[in-house]
Design an enzyme around this catalytic site. Structure first.
Site: not given
Lengths: 238, 225
Positions: B88, B23, B46-48
């Protein structure tokens, strides 16, 4: 028409009341239920508690709620360049709770899954853990966090059927399916409304059990916050 | 010459094991992606809700519903997937992300990370930073060595609000590469033309090691890779 499908945004938002806790999906402006967000302003509902990752941006989306002064409290993870929120926070006109994003979504997941609280490693040793129980499991310390509920969830789906089975598109999915599980009344704005049976059962992202109302909204503004591109390689002459 | 931003990003890319799940935080860490060729087999998270994030789209191909956690338009590589935020953060908090490369406002010699709020300043929020810091298997920080005002960002103990305690393993700045060693930073590598005296003058904690030792460390660690 199914009992869940509503003919208009106004009908879909019936029963929204002053002081309600309202979850709104979207990562910034990506995946916003644009018509429902606009529709809430038209209902005249006020004193709302907004539960959303960002609470709008660039004066758009939920920033319009802040501007209209219909929010009493915001529960979010990131303010970023949301000037309306920074101003309201500085002026003390709204309460604000900022929490870690993973904790935010897990609190909603817990609410929807019938779990009142859970322990997480996130926030340990920070201001987030202040006043919360800390307990050790297998030699590591964790912070107790509680479920996050709402009266309404306003979410956007790519496709819905009349039972409220949903599919989402790319990163527009984000918090929306989790919010749907955590709210008493989940209202879905879908790009496409398909017939019952159109989905293969394995392709449903969120089953209709979590959805109470569906309204078909085929056109969206879909604002890009940061347009980042690279030049297309020029083709070599043949 | 101290490392440029591009050189910091390139040096960080050398820290990433082939085939790992990584990340990249907002800002300087984002540049690391430019130094990861397809032969590396690295999967960017990507944390979204993306695993297998690709480069920015070609002009005209941008999709408002395909963005990264910095809300920039991106692409998804073959083999990539999209998912909801709960999954996520299960990936992040559950230890399924091998490495997070983050920015910092302060890093303590004890590995404490502060990167979300400056006292008295404008708070941008927490976002995914605390989950990434608490959950990733390894944390690498990329930052300028000092603030705009010339204050050290590598300090003995952070006085800014923490993102997570004791999580940072290594820091790369324009002056070099440093490991958090508890009471001091341990020099791993000096940027070309930078002296240890300059590093010590700009660091708010003791810096262990010698420029000679740092060069040896570098060749041995590169040899392992």
């Amino acid at each position: 028409m199914s009992a869940k499908v509503r003919a208009s945004v106004a009908e879909a938002l019936e029963g929204l009341f002053d002081g309600a806790r309202v979850m709104v999906g979207g990562f910034g402006l990506c995946g916003n239920a644009e018509a429902l967000i606009a529709g809430v302003l038209a209902t005249g509902a006020k004193e709302l508690t907004l539960v959303s990752n960002n609470a709008g941006s660039l004066g758009k989306g939920l920033a319009t709620w802040l501007e209209a002064g219909i929010i009493r409290r915001v529960e979010c993870t990131y303010l970023g360049t949301n000037e309306h929120l920074h101003r309201a926070m500085a002026a003390g006109t709204i309460e604000i709770e900022v929490m870690p994003q993973g904790t935010f979504v897990e609190r909603m997941r817990a609410a929807g899954a019938g779990i009142p609280a859970f322990f997480t490693p996130t926030g340990l040793g920070t201001v987030v853990a202040e006043g919360k129980e800390v307990r050790e499991f297998e030699g590591r310390a964790y912070v107790l966090e509680r479920a996050l509920h709402a009266d309404f969830a306003l979410i956007r789906a790519h496709r819905a059927d009349p039972f409220g089975n949903l599919r989402f598109y790319r990163t527009a999915r984000n918090f929306s399916p989790i919010m749907a599980t955590a709210a008493k009344t989940t209202i879905v704005e879908c790009d496409e409304l398909v017939a019952l049976g159109a989905f293969d059962p394995d392709d449903v992202h969120l089953p209709g059990a979590f959805v109470q109302r569906v309204v078909h909204v085929p056109v969206h503004e879909d604002v890009i916050e940061y347009r980042t591109v690279r030049p297309r390689p020029t083709e070599a002459p043949s | 010459m101290p490392f440029s931003k591009e050189e910091i990003a390139k040096r960080a890319a050398a820290e990433i094991a082939d085939g790992s799940i990584v990340n990249l935080g907002i800002g300087l860490p984002t540049l690391v992606a430019d130094h990861l060729g397809p032969e590396r087999g690295v999967w960017l998270q990507s944390e979204n809700g993306i695993l297998g994030m690709g480069p920015f789209p070609f002009e005209g191909d941008e999709d408002p519903q395909v963005i990264n956690a910095g809300k920039q338009t991106v692409t998804i590589l073959p083999g990539g997937s999209t998912f909801d935020s709960a999954l996520s953060f299960a990936m992040i908090r559950g230890g399924h992300v091998d490495l997070s490369i983050l920015g910092a406002m302060q890093v303590g010699a004890n590995g404490d990370l502060a990167n979300w709020s400056i006292p008295g300043g404008r708070t941008m929020g927490i976002g995914g930073a605390m989950d990434l810091a608490a959950g990733s298997k390894r944390i690498l920080v990329l930052t300028s060595h000092v603030t705009k005002e010339g204050e050290p960002k590598l300090v003995h103990r952070c006085d800014y609000p923490l993102t997570a305690p004791g999580v940072v393993e290594r820091v790369i700045t324009e002056l070099g590469v440093f490991d958090c060693a508890g009471e001091a930073f341990r020099l791993v590598e000096l940027a070309p033309g930078v002296s240890l005296d300059e590093v010590r003058a700009k660091t708010g904690a003791p810096v262990e090691g010698s420029s000679q030792g740092a060069r040896e460390d570098r060749s041995s660690s590169l040899g392992k890779r």
